[in-house]
Design an enzyme around this catalytic site. Structure first.
Site, PDB file in Angstrom:
ATOM      1  N   LYS A 105       0.813  -1.222   0.000  1.00  0.00           N
ATOM      2  CA  LYS A 105       0.000   0.000   0.000  1.00  0.00           C
ATOM      3  C   LYS A 105       0.847   1.273   0.000  1.00  0.00           C
ATOM      4  O   LYS A 105       0.402   2.313  -0.474  1.00  0.00           O
ATOM      5  CB  LYS A 105      -0.926   0.011   1.214  1.00  0.00           C
ATOM      6  CG  LYS A 105      -1.897  -1.170   1.293  1.00  0.00           C
ATOM      7  CD  LYS A 105      -3.104  -0.979   0.400  1.00  0.00           C
ATOM      8  CE  LYS A 105      -4.096  -2.141   0.536  1.00  0.00           C
ATOM      9  NZ  LYS A 105      -5.179  -2.072  -0.449  1.00  0.00           N
ATOM     10  N   GLU A 114     -10.154   5.558   3.186  1.00  0.00           N
ATOM     11  CA  GLU A 114     -10.917   4.436   3.727  1.00  0.00           C
ATOM     12  C   GLU A 114      -9.921   3.332   4.032  1.00  0.00           C
ATOM     13  O   GLU A 114      -8.836   3.292   3.454  1.00  0.00           O
ATOM     14  CB  GLU A 114     -11.934   3.945   2.682  1.00  0.00           C
ATOM     15  CG  GLU A 114     -11.391   2.969   1.635  1.00  0.00           C
ATOM     16  CD  GLU A 114     -10.330   3.555   0.703  1.00  0.00           C
ATOM     17  OE1 GLU A 114     -10.231   4.788   0.611  1.00  0.00           O
ATOM     18  OE2 GLU A 114      -9.579   2.765   0.067  1.00  0.00           O
ATOM     19  N   SER A 166       1.619  -9.638  -0.689  1.00  0.00           N
ATOM     20  CA  SER A 166       1.280  -8.208  -0.626  1.00  0.00           C
ATOM     21  C   SER A 166       1.476  -7.587   0.747  1.00  0.00           C
ATOM     22  O   SER A 166       1.572  -6.370   0.866  1.00  0.00           O
ATOM     23  CB  SER A 166      -0.150  -7.986  -1.097  1.00  0.00           C
ATOM     24  OG  SER A 166      -1.054  -8.732  -0.302  1.00  0.00           O
TER      25      SER A 166
HETATM   26  C1  LIG Z   1      -1.733  -6.997   2.574  1.00  0.00           C
HETATM   27  C2  LIG Z   1      -2.898  -6.637   1.730  1.00  0.00           C
HETATM   28  N1  LIG Z   1      -3.040  -7.229   0.542  1.00  0.00           N
HETATM   29  C3  LIG Z   1      -4.085  -6.942  -0.255  1.00  0.00           C
HETATM   30  C4  LIG Z   1      -5.064  -6.054   0.120  1.00  0.00           C
HETATM   31  C5  LIG Z   1      -6.219  -5.841  -0.786  1.00  0.00           C
HETATM   32  O1  LIG Z   1      -6.121  -4.709  -1.563  1.00  0.00           O
HETATM   33  P1  LIG Z   1      -5.875  -4.789  -3.126  1.00  0.00           P
HETATM   34  O2  LIG Z   1      -6.845  -5.762  -3.680  1.00  0.00           O
HETATM   35  O3  LIG Z   1      -6.143  -3.399  -3.585  1.00  0.00           O
HETATM   36  O4  LIG Z   1      -4.491  -5.183  -3.348  1.00  0.00           O
HETATM   37  C6  LIG Z   1      -4.946  -5.397   1.358  1.00  0.00           C
HETATM   38  C7  LIG Z   1      -5.965  -4.422   1.788  1.00  0.00           C
HETATM   39  O5  LIG Z   1      -6.096  -4.023   2.886  1.00  0.00           O
HETATM   40  C8  LIG Z   1      -3.841  -5.709   2.175  1.00  0.00           C
HETATM   41  O6  LIG Z   1      -3.689  -5.137   3.370  1.00  0.00           O
END
Ligand SMILES: Cc1ncc(COP(=O)(O)O)c(C=O)c1O
Lengths: 403, 268
Positions: free
Chosen positions: A103, A125, A382
């Site tokens: 993020k 948000e 992620s």
């Molecule tokens: C570690 C992590 N991965 C994925 C996401 C999902 O978001 P996105 O689909 O935009 O990658 C989040 C959202 O809070 C997250 O904290």
């Protein structure tokens, strides 16, 4: 004659190129916001185009991501899981970024842009709290005021992140309306922005919302896809066979897909079974965009239900709807049980506690392993799972897995 | 379209606009209360409002994600949805109303999109509703909806905001039907302690580029604020004040509330 271009740097039309002037990826996208916000979206688009074409802006963005954010994030070959699953598993370590997830890329980009536009306040948000923490962090770094909206349900299950945001100097508002999760936090952030648009930038946390957000947010995450593509090439000599990422709104998936969309790799975005917008949704319009949306038979938006707060979203970014519609990417879903298993599997096999969100990606790999034996699989890790351990203590204790 | 055809079209106003223009011509300031459809007692509230001198009624069709609404209307929408209100049930109940004034529906675009523009417009007309307001469908995205509404004979009302740039305002006012909804402030629906400066500014900007009735809504919470807004505007839309009264004191109290606005506008 000039070739058709999709941006200043590319000479061929990319699958993940710039949207049309009215913000469309195929039939999806657009700018479905109250009239009050239309001008703000137009100004944001103009400012983003101008900033992204300015080498000084891009250099500042990249420098902060390097010196403060810890980029580039490494690519880790997971040897234990690879031998267990019969695939060659490479993971992009976005969990090692400052604030613990991908993020930060988007947030640094947007906060710098907001400052360049003369805005003094950010609203955001958040679901899991990762985007909220990242936004609060950027606000602290750049000396901006910040307010984060978070569904009351998520405030309860992500108490650590709520504390982090407050510690970082942000206000956190617990949203009591609707399903009290991410979708309602988006509504509340939009309501705030409608009232404060003169001095406030809405720092949206995924590749969703009105044009230019889906495109802009993906562009700020390109860096992770570009890094991953170069790292894969160094390690394996080419692209992986499969690229896998979890999908809530779809920003980490868009970032990693963008490094491979013009190649041959299979692109897999994994949704939670209880929030499968592409899998179970039909086209709809909410939060500023046309996309796949989980809705009832008359068009009321349904509440998503997932073990992972960050994926508890009934919609999906419009570019993913487009990639699904043209068949370039696929969007299977996994159940909460499969996710819990993947969460413990990765912890024990690799010594990496993944965020519950990206445990979805691993859960799909585990399920698909028999069909992709011997293939090279790149997974976007992620975020880190520290924020989830409190919740998982209950879940795993209950199942007698860890007690 | 030839210029002559265009002007005939422009002159053949729908039922709502015809009514509002006639009322304006007679010297009246226009008063349009908003009531959340499906909320307990809403039909009686509408009838009481009409009897108390409303010039038209705005009927809210509750939506799961009312992004332009503040806490009061959100609360009423949530309660109506919990009671099982659907677009079809609200329209069914709207059809039973006999108020003698035009009805407009206010809802969110996804309910229209989901049903399809033509079917949505036809369903409204079948229920005796002559106009629709979709606050999350801005003019820049409204093209195909405006066409479908025009073809079906429904008046598609557009919103103008304090932030609408000058270069878009005249086109927007020209494309709106019924009236132009001038959003009085930067913000969502809800009462405020004072009338925002932007309320009269946006009304004046609209009136400078259109002869269509211009009604100011969002943020008008007292008869004296309504009078102040109408020093410039052709009329006002009263939403949260009406819905709050309905929720706390019931439908008859809505009649009294609307009467107090009527009296103020007529004598203020
Ligand atoms: C570690 C992590 N991965 C994925 C996401 C999902 O978001 P996105 O689909 O935009 O990658 C989040 C959202 O809070 C997250 O904290």
């Amino acid at each position: 004659m000039a070739a058709e271009t999709d941006g200043p740097t590319s000479s061929h039309r990319s699958v993940m190129g710039e949207p049309t002037t009215d913000g469309r990826f195929g039939d999806f996208g657009g700018r479905f916001v109250p009239e009050t916000l239309v001008a703000a979206c137009e100004e944001l688009e103009a400012a983003f185009r101008e900033a992204w074409a300015d080498p000084a802006f891009v250099a500042e963005f990249e420098t902060i991501l390097r010196d403060y954010g810890g980029r580039p994030s490494p690519l880790t070959e997971c040897r234990n899981l690879s031998s267990q699953l019969g695939v060659r598993l490479l993971v992009k370590r976005e969990d090692l970024n400052h604030t613990g997830s991908h993020k930060i890329n988007n947030v640094i980009g947007q906060a710098l842009l907001a400052q360049r536009m003369g805005k003094t306040r950010l609203v955001a948000e958040t679901g899991a709290g990762q985007h909220g923490v990242a936004t609060a962090t950027a606000a602290a770094l750049l000396g901006m005021e910040c307010k984060v909206y978070m569904g009351a349900v998520d405030v309860d299950r992500q108490a650590l992140n709520v504390f982090r945001m407050r510690l970082l100097g942000s206000e956190v508002e617990s949203v009591q309306s609707g399903s009290r999760t991410l979708k309602d936090a988006v509504n509340e952030a939009l309501r705030d922005w409608v009232a404060t648009v003169e001095n406030t930038h809405y720092c949206l946390g995924s590749v969703m919302g009105p044009h230019p957000y889906p495109w802009m947010v993906r562009t700020f995450h390109h860096i992770l896809g570009d890094e991953a593509a170069a790292q894969c090439k160094d390690l394996t000599g080419g692209d992986p066979d499969v690229v896998v990422a979890c999908v809530g709104g779809g920003s980490n998936a868009a970032g990693i897909f963008s490094g491979f969309a013009d190649g041959d790799a299979r692109l897999v975005g994994v949704e939670p079974a209880g929030g499968a917008a592409v899998g179970r949704g039909v086209p709809g319009v909410v939060h500023g965009m046309t996309s796949y949306l989980m809705q009832d038979e008359v068009g009321q938006v349904m509440e998503a239900e997932s073990i992972s707060a960050g994926l508890d979203y009934p919609g999906v970014g419009p570019e993913h709807a487009y990639l699904a519609a043209i068949g370039r990417a696929e969007y299977p879903s996994v159940t909460d049980d499969e996710v819990v298993e993947a969460f413990t599997l990765m912890s024990r096999a690799e010594g990496i506690i993944p965020a519950l969100e990206c445990a979805h990606a691993l859960a799909w790999i585990v399920r698909a392993a028999p069909e992709i034996q011997g293939q090279t699989v790149l997974m976007n890790l992620s975020g880190r799972g520290d924020k989830d351990v409190d919740q998982m203590m209950d879940v795993l204790g209950m199942h007698g897995i860890v007690s | 379209m030839s210029a002559a055809e265009a002007s005939t079209r422009r002159d053949s106003f729908g039922a709502l606009e015809t009514h509002l223009r006639a009322r304006r011509e007679s010297g009246a300031k226009l008063l349009v209360p908003y009531v959340t459809g499906g909320y307990q007692g809403w039909q009686r509230a509408v009838e009481a409002a009409a009897a108390a001198g409303a010039d038209a009624i705005e009927i809210g069709v509750p939506f799961s994600d009312p992004v332009m609404d503040g806490p009061v209307i959100q609360q009423a929408s949530t309660a109506a949805l919990a009671d099982g209100a659907t677009p079809a049930s609200v329209l069914e109940e709207a059809r039973e109303l006999d108020t003698g004034v035009p009805h407009a529906v206010m809802t969110y675009y996804n309910l229209c999109h989901h049903q399809g523009h033509e079917r949505f417009a036809s369903a409204l007309l079948d229920a005796g509703v002559c106009a629709a307001i979709l606050p999350d469908l801005p003019y820049v995205e409204a093209g195909s909806w405006l066409e479908a509404a025009a073809e079906t004979g429904l008046e598609a009302i557009l919103l103008a905001a304090p932030t609408t740039p000058e270069h878009r305002l005249a086109d927007l006012c020209g494309a709106s039907r019924g009236f132009v909804y001038a959003v009085g402030l930067l913000g969502v629906t809800g009462e405020r302690t004072a009338l925002a400066r932007t309320a009269t500014e946006i009304a004046a900007r609209c009136l400078a580029v259109t002869d269509r009735p211009v009604l100011t809504g969002v943020g008008i919470g007292s008869p004296s604020q309504a009078v102040e807004a109408c020093e410039v505007s052709d009329g006002v839309i009263i939403g949260s004040a009406v819905v709050r009264t309905l929720m706390s004191d019931g439908p008859e109290a809505v009649g009294e509330l609307v009467a107090s606005y009527r009296t103020a506008l007529d004598h203020g």
